[in-house]
Write a protein that holds these residues in place. Structure first.
Motif, PDB file in Angstrom:
ATOM      1  N   ILE A 183      -5.833  10.803 -31.331  1.00 17.05           N
ATOM      2  CA  ILE A 183      -7.112  10.412 -30.735  1.00 17.05           C
ATOM      3  C   ILE A 183      -7.668  11.639 -30.008  1.00 17.05           C
ATOM      4  O   ILE A 183      -7.012  12.203 -29.137  1.00 17.05           O
ATOM      5  N   LYS A 184      -8.861  12.053 -30.420  1.00 14.87           N
ATOM      6  CA  LYS A 184      -9.478  13.210 -29.765  1.00 14.87           C
ATOM      7  C   LYS A 184     -10.282  12.721 -28.564  1.00 14.87           C
ATOM      8  O   LYS A 184     -11.281  12.018 -28.723  1.00 14.87           O
ATOM      9  N   GLY A 185      -9.807  13.097 -27.376  1.00 16.51           N
ATOM     10  CA  GLY A 185     -10.534  12.703 -26.167  1.00 16.51           C
ATOM     11  C   GLY A 185     -11.379  13.854 -25.664  1.00 16.51           C
ATOM     12  O   GLY A 185     -11.508  14.879 -26.326  1.00 16.51           O
ATOM     13  N   ASP A 186     -11.953  13.690 -24.466  1.00 18.22           N
ATOM     14  CA  ASP A 186     -12.764  14.768 -23.891  1.00 18.22           C
ATOM     15  C   ASP A 186     -11.883  15.871 -23.331  1.00 18.22           C
ATOM     16  O   ASP A 186     -12.274  17.031 -23.271  1.00 18.22           O
ATOM     17  N   THR A 187     -10.663  15.506 -22.892  1.00 13.55           N
ATOM     18  CA  THR A 187      -9.803  16.505 -22.254  1.00 13.55           C
ATOM     19  C   THR A 187      -8.754  17.052 -23.210  1.00 13.55           C
ATOM     20  O   THR A 187      -8.035  17.977 -22.874  1.00 13.55           O
ATOM     21  N   GLY A 188      -8.626  16.469 -24.386  1.00 15.36           N
ATOM     22  CA  GLY A 188      -7.611  16.951 -25.323  1.00 15.36           C
ATOM     23  C   GLY A 188      -7.232  15.880 -26.321  1.00 15.36           C
ATOM     24  O   GLY A 188      -7.934  14.872 -26.461  1.00 15.36           O
TER      25      GLY A 188
END
Ligand code: MN
Length: 485
Positions: free
Chosen positions: A5-10
């Motif tokens: 899962i690509k989040g905003d922080t990594g």
């Protein structure tokens, strides 16, 4: 198959463990003689024990014990020769005893393995933590009266196997594959029918996330009682995203039990998670420890069927099938049996093509299981023999297959009725070729002076002259010989 899962922080990885409640196939309940059948009128299958009457004593159902051991063996798990029933204390309106008889620190089955068959043909082993026996609760019915709830105790006391995986699963897809494989094994063993719609297999999913590369286990949430493979996958996907959002926005995940709403595709908090000590487990004083010896286990081992993994390996080795093809065929025992009967004496890849493509296509289109197939394995096998010995071309075989599906007749009868025999007799084809060449001297000339693409035209003419019954291979071979002589 990595799922990130690509989040905003990594990037985040999901960690999943599944707990499956599988209803034991048994005539009677775990501790009473009442029927465990599905679908009876409410409260018609309730003994005094199931109703929690004071002074009633539970008596263990030996068949359910055998079923649990059988399942443990099917999961290549450690069978514990001594196990203890414990009371798990909590209150539910539909649980009249005020506790559930379950197993706690000494379950009947310990660690095992379940092998996932990945879509690319590879495999992945998932750890089984334990399997224990326990009673089911009754059912509260809230939609029959405006102000009252009703209780149906038919299910109260029915035997369940709770099968707990290790947190080894890493994607919704793997969770789906795990459930399908577990269901397949249970059905092969005959220990649970795996019917999720009727509730005889229910799944709780424990989900947490962590940054990719980390080995920590962060707080998990448990999604309760999801009743289809697809919903389990959707619930996990949704829950994992929710965790990522919470962590990335600086919040924290509370350990809790959540419900999945398939209409809204979301999970909702149900209650904060109980800890084991909340249940005040203690050994049930009404029941002796379960003890058995090696001979008991060996007796059950000797009755195990060939299970999907072994069958798959054998199909690959003996029939030369790919891992993927073998995996598809063995997923349901009935399909594997059908294939083996149809494939007798013919090329296995030919048989696999016809079973996996034509037959499964037919069954899907009609929405029926293979056990109700209008074409029996024996009849399909005969059709395959007629293809193998060149009696039928594959085009003709498809027509015969369709007629078989419509009429239920066997291949020989249809071939005889419709005069479908492919002509492989070179004499008959020879005669046709000679006539065509005599009538088309110009085309023969053109071919001989280098226009070899006319071969297709000649084959077409021979097929026409023989009403499509000439074997195309034999036909072009003979044509070549005559045109080039
Ligand atoms: Mn349970």
């Amino acid at each position: 198959m990595s799922y990130i899962i690509k989040g905003d922080t990594g990037e985040w990885e999901v960690v999943i463990g599944l707990e499956v409640h599988a209803q034991v196939i048994s005539k009677a309940k775990l501790f009473s003689g009442a029927s465990a059948d599905f679908g009876a009128e409410p409260n018609m299958q309730v003994s005094f024990i199931d109703a929690g009457m004071p002074g009633m004593l539970p008596v263990i159902n030996a068949h359910c014990v055998q079923q649990a051991v059988r399942t443990g063996l099917g999961l290549k798990a450690k069978i514990n020769k001594r196990s203890i029933f414990a009371r798990k204390n909590y209150f539910y309106a539909d649980m009249p005893q005020g506790y559930q008889i379950s197993q706690y620190d000494m379950p009947i089955v310990g660690e095992g393995i379940l092998v996932l068959d990945m879509p690319d043909g590879s495999t992945r082993s998932i750890g089984i933590e334990r399997l224990h026996l326990e009673q089911d609760a009754g059912k509260s019915v809230h939609d029959m009266h405006a102000t009252k709830s009703f209780i149906d105790l038919n299910r109260s006391g029915v035997a369940l196997m709770e099968i707990v995986s290790k947190p080894d699963l890493r994607s919704p897809e793997e969770a789906g594959l795990y459930l399908k494989k577990l269901r397949s094994i249970l059905r092969y063993l005959g220990t649970c029918d795996g019917n999720m719609e009727e509730g005889s297999m229910r799944c709780d999913a424990n989900v947490s996330v962590r940054p990719v590369g980390s080995t920590e286990l962060r707080t998990r949430c448990e999604i309760k009682n999801v009743n289809s493979v697809r919903f389990v996958m959707q619930a996990i996907e949704h829950e994992a995203m929710r965790h990522v959002d919470v962590w990335e926005s600086g919040g924290k995940i509370d350990q809790e039990t959540r419900l999945y709403d398939s209409n809204k595709n979301e999970t909702r908090a149900m209650r904060s998670k109980e800890m084991a000590h909340d249940y005040r487990y203690f050994p049930d004083p009404d029941l002796l420890p379960l003890e058995f010896d090696d001979a008991f286990i060996a007796g059950i081992t000797s009755t195990l069927p060939e299970l999907p993994d072994d069958k798959k390996a054998r199909f690959m080795k003996d029939h030369g099938l790919s891992a993927y093809d073998a995996g598809v065929l063995v997923a349901e025992q009935e399909n594997a049996l059908y294939f083996e009967e149809a494939a007798q004496g013919v090329d296995a890849k030919l048989a696999n093509n016809w079973v996996s493509t034509n037959l499964f296509g037919l069954l899907n289109a009609r929405g029926i299981p293979i056990t109700e197939s209008p074409i029996s394995a024996k009849n399909l096998g005969r059709l395959l023999q007629l293809i193998s010995d060149n009696t039928l071309s594959s085009r003709m075989a498809k027509d015969v297959f369709e007629t078989m599906a419509e009429t239920g007749k066997d291949a020989d009868a249809i071939v005889a009725e419709q005069g479908l025999k492919q002509i492989t007799d070179t004499g008959a084809i020879d005669t046709a070729i000679d006539q065509i060449m005599a009538e088309n001297a110009d085309k023969v000339e053109q071919y001989r002076s280098g226009k070899v693409q006319l071969m297709g035209w000649f084959v077409g003419q021979v097929m026409k002259a023989t009403q499509g019954k000439a074997n195309p291979g034999v036909c072009s071979e003979l044509l070549k010989k005559k045109l080039e002589s």
